[in-house]
Design an enzyme around this catalytic site. Structure first.
Site, PDB file in Angstrom:
ATOM      1  N   ASP A 243       0.827  -1.199   0.000  1.00 34.26           N
ATOM      2  CA  ASP A 243       0.000   0.000   0.000  1.00 34.26           C
ATOM      3  C   ASP A 243       0.863   1.251   0.000  1.00 34.26           C
ATOM      4  OD1 ASP A 243      -1.974   1.864   0.241  1.00 34.26           O
ATOM      5  OD2 ASP A 243      -2.389   1.468   2.359  1.00 34.26           O
ATOM      6  N   LYS A 250       1.577   7.962   1.109  1.00 40.98           N
ATOM      7  CA  LYS A 250       1.958   7.833   2.520  1.00 40.98           C
ATOM      8  C   LYS A 250       3.302   8.516   2.777  1.00 40.98           C
ATOM      9  CE  LYS A 250      -0.218   3.377   3.560  1.00 40.98           C
ATOM     10  NZ  LYS A 250      -1.047   3.786   4.709  1.00 40.98           N
ATOM     11  N   ARG A 324     -11.019  -0.056   2.936  1.00 41.66           N
ATOM     12  CA  ARG A 324     -12.486  -0.119   3.077  1.00 41.66           C
ATOM     13  C   ARG A 324     -13.177  -0.220   1.722  1.00 41.66           C
ATOM     14  NH1 ARG A 324     -12.337   5.468   6.306  1.00 41.66           N
ATOM     15  NH2 ARG A 324     -10.345   4.478   6.842  1.00 41.66           N
TER      16      ARG A 324
END
Length: 471
Positions: A243, A250, A324
Site C-alpha cells: 500500500d 503515505k 475499506r
C-alpha cells in the site's frame, strides 16, 4: 516432532517444567545452589549440564497462569535455545500439566521455530526429535500432535506471506500460490480478473486495482465439510499486498512496513489451512480481494465517484482509505452470493486503531451481541485480544457525501477506525451476525524472531478457536 507415551532409561535431553510453587516445593530434590539461578519465574531458563546429558529447567511463572502463557514460554524457549537443542528423544517432566496445557506447550515449541524465510532447519522439525510424555495416552498425544501441526502450519504460512518483501508477493505470485493450495486441500477456487470484475460491477475493488500494473484477482476459496447441518463462516480478508497510499501518498519513513497490509488475508489463509488439515465440521467461504495500491497514470483520484458492487456510490476523498473500498465489495459480494451464519472481516485498516490500542489488541465492531461476546471470550483465551467499539448511527453523518451516497473518509481528524467500520456496515446487506476486526496494530509488530517489526500471526489462533468451538 513425534509425541510418544513412554519413558526410556536414559535421556541426554530433558525439559523439566516448573511453576514458581512447584519449584518451591521440589527444589530441595536438586543441588541447593540451583535456587540462586532458577526460581520458576515465567520465561526463566536454566541449562543444567550433567554427566548423562542436559536438563532444561523451564519456568512458567505463578501456578495461576493461563494456558496461552505456556505457549508463550514454549515459543520463546524454542527461539532462544535453537542453537543448543539436540534432535534426540527428549523427556518432558511436568506432572501438574493438563492435556490442554501440554498441547499449548507443543504448539509454542513448533510456532517458535519460525523465522523468515521459513525452512524446517530447527531441531524440532528433525525426524529424530521425539517428545516423551508419560502423563497422557498415546491416542491423546496423536491428537495433540495433529492439532499442533495443523495450527503451526497455518500460523507459519500466515507469518511467512506477511513478511515477504513487496517484490516477492505480487498479485500473480500470491494468486498462483492460492490456486496450488486449493488443489492440495481440495478447496473450491474462483478468481475474477479485471474484465470479469467489470462485468460483475465490483467497482469499489476495481477503483483500487485500476492503478496496478497487475491484473485484478478477486479470489474466493471455499472449504466444504461433509458434516450435516454445518454452520458456514464467511471470512473476508483485506488483501492489499503493498500500500503506497496511492495518489494520497503515505509518508515514506515507515512505508516499507506496508508489505504488511495483507494481514487480514493472511489470518484467513492460516485459518483455512487449519480447518482443512483438521477436517473441521464447518463450511468456510473466504473472499480475498487481491491487489496492490499503486500510483500510475490510471490510479484513482481524490474526488472520483465510484459505484460499488451493491450499487451504492462512493466519493473517494483519500486514496489511502483503500482498504475499506476493497472490503466493501468483498462484504457485499459475500452477502449477496453466499448464505453464511457468521460474516467476519479482518483488516489492517486504520492508523487510528494503532494509536488507540498499539499492539495490545485489535478493534472490534459488531452488530450482534452473541458474536461480540464469543469473539471477546475467544480473544482472551488465545491472547489475540479484541476490544469492542461502538457502531452508533451518529457516526453515519460523518460519511455523508454531497455528490454520492457515501464518502470514504470523514474529514474530521478523529475516530477513523469507527468511521471505517460505519462505512463497511453499509455493505453487509443487513447480515444479522457481522463483525469487523481492525488488526492494524497487532498483525505486525515486535516479535522475538526478528530485529525489526515483523508478522505476529495475529488472527489465526483467534479464528481457528472460534470456528472449532462455535459451530
Amino acid at each position: 516432532m513425534k509425541l510418544i507415551n513412554k519413558k526410556n532409561k536414559n535421556y541426554t535431553q530433558v525439559f523439566h517444567l516448573f511453576t514458581e510453587e512447584e519449584w518451591t516445593k521440589t527444589s530441595k530434590n536438586f543441588n541447593k545452589n540451583l535456587s540462586n539461578f532458577f526460581t520458576g519465574k515465567k520465561h526463566e531458563i536454566f541449562v543444567n549440564a550433567h554427566e548423562e546429558g542436559i536438563t532444561y529447567f523451564i519456568g512458567l511463572g505463578k501456578s495461576t497462569f493461563q494456558n496461552f502463557e505456556i505457549q508463550q514460554v514454549a515459543n520463546k524457549f524454542s527461539q532462544s535455545q535453537k542453537k543448543n537443542l539436540q534432535a534426540v528423544p527428549t523427556l518432558i517432566l511436568a506432572d501438574f500439566m493438563t492435556e490442554k496445557q501440554f498441547e499449548e506447550f507443543v504448539k509454542g515449541l513448533l510456532i517458535g521455530t519460525y523465522n523468515y524465510p521459513f525452512e524446517k532447519t530447527h531441531p524440532f522439525w528433525n525426524a529424530k526429535f521425539e517428545l516423551h510424555f508419560e502423563n497422557t495416552s498415546q491416542k491423546k498425544l496423536d491428537h495433540i500432535s495433529q492439532r499442533a501441526l495443523a495450527l503451526s502450519n497455518g500460523q507459519i504460512t500466515c507469518q511467512d506471506w506477511l513478511n515477504k518483501p513487496a517484490n516477492l508477493k505480487k498479485p500473480d505470485t500470491f494468486s498462483l500460490y492460492l490456486k496450488n493450495l486449493s488443489k492440495k486441500y481440495d478447496l473450491k477456487y474462483t478468481s475474477f480478473n479485471r474484465k470479469k470484475c467489470e462485468e460483475l460491477g465490483l467497482g469499489a475493488y476495481l477503483s483500487v486495482n485500476q492503478g496496478s500494473a497487475y491484473d485484478a484477482a478477486f479470489t474466493i476459496l471455499e472449504y466444504k465439510t461433509t458434516a450435516k447441518n454445518a454452520k458456514t463462516f464467511g471470512l473476508v480478508g483485506k488483501c492489499v499486498l503493498f500500500d503506497t497510499g496511492g495518489i494520497s501518498l503515505k509518508n515514506p519513513d515507515n512505508m516499507h512496513y506496508m508489505k504488511s497490509d495483507m494481514g487480514g488475508a493472511t489470518a484467513v489463509l492460516g485459518t483455512l489451512i487449519y480447518a482443512a488439515e483438521m477436517q473441521l465440521p464447518v463450511n468456510i467461504v473466504a473472499i480475498l480481494p487481491i491487489t496492490d495500491n499503486a500510483i500510475s497514470e490510471n490510479a484513482f483520484l481524490p474526488s472520483d465517484v465510484i459505484t460499488a458492487y451493491n450499487g451504492k456510490t462512493i466519493e473517494v476523498l483519500n486514496t489511502d482509505a483503500e482498504g475499506r473500498m476493497v472490503l466493501a465489495d468483498g462484504l457485499s459480494y459475500m452477502a449477496k452470493n453466499f448464505k453464511t451464519d457468521y460474516l467476519i472481516d479482518l483488516a489492517t485498516l486504520t492508523g487510528s486503531s494503532v494509536r488507540m490500542f498499539g499492539d495490545t489488541c485489535g478493534a472490534m465492531f459488531s452488530n450482534n451481541e452473541e458474536l461480540k461476546n464469543i469473539l471477546i471470550k475467544t480473544g482472551d483465551k488465545t491472547n489475540q485480544r479484541l476490544w469492542n467499539l461502538p457502531l452508533w448511527d451518529v457516526w453515519k453523518d460523518d460519511i455523508q457525501s454531497d455528490v454520492a451516497d457515501l464518502k470514504n473518509i470523514s474529514m474530521k481528524p478523529i475516530g477513523d477506525c469507527i468511521v471505517a467500520a460505519k462505512f463497511l456496515e453499509q455493505f453487509i446487506e443487513n447480515h444479522p451476525k457481522w463483525a469487523h476486526l481492525d488488526i492494524a496494530g497487532v498483525a505486525f509488530g515486535s516479535v522475538g524472531y526478528a530485529k525489526e517489526k515483523a508478522a505476529t500471526g495475529f488472527g489465526v489462533q483467534l479464528l481457528a478457536d472460534l470456528i472449532e468451538n462455535y459451530h
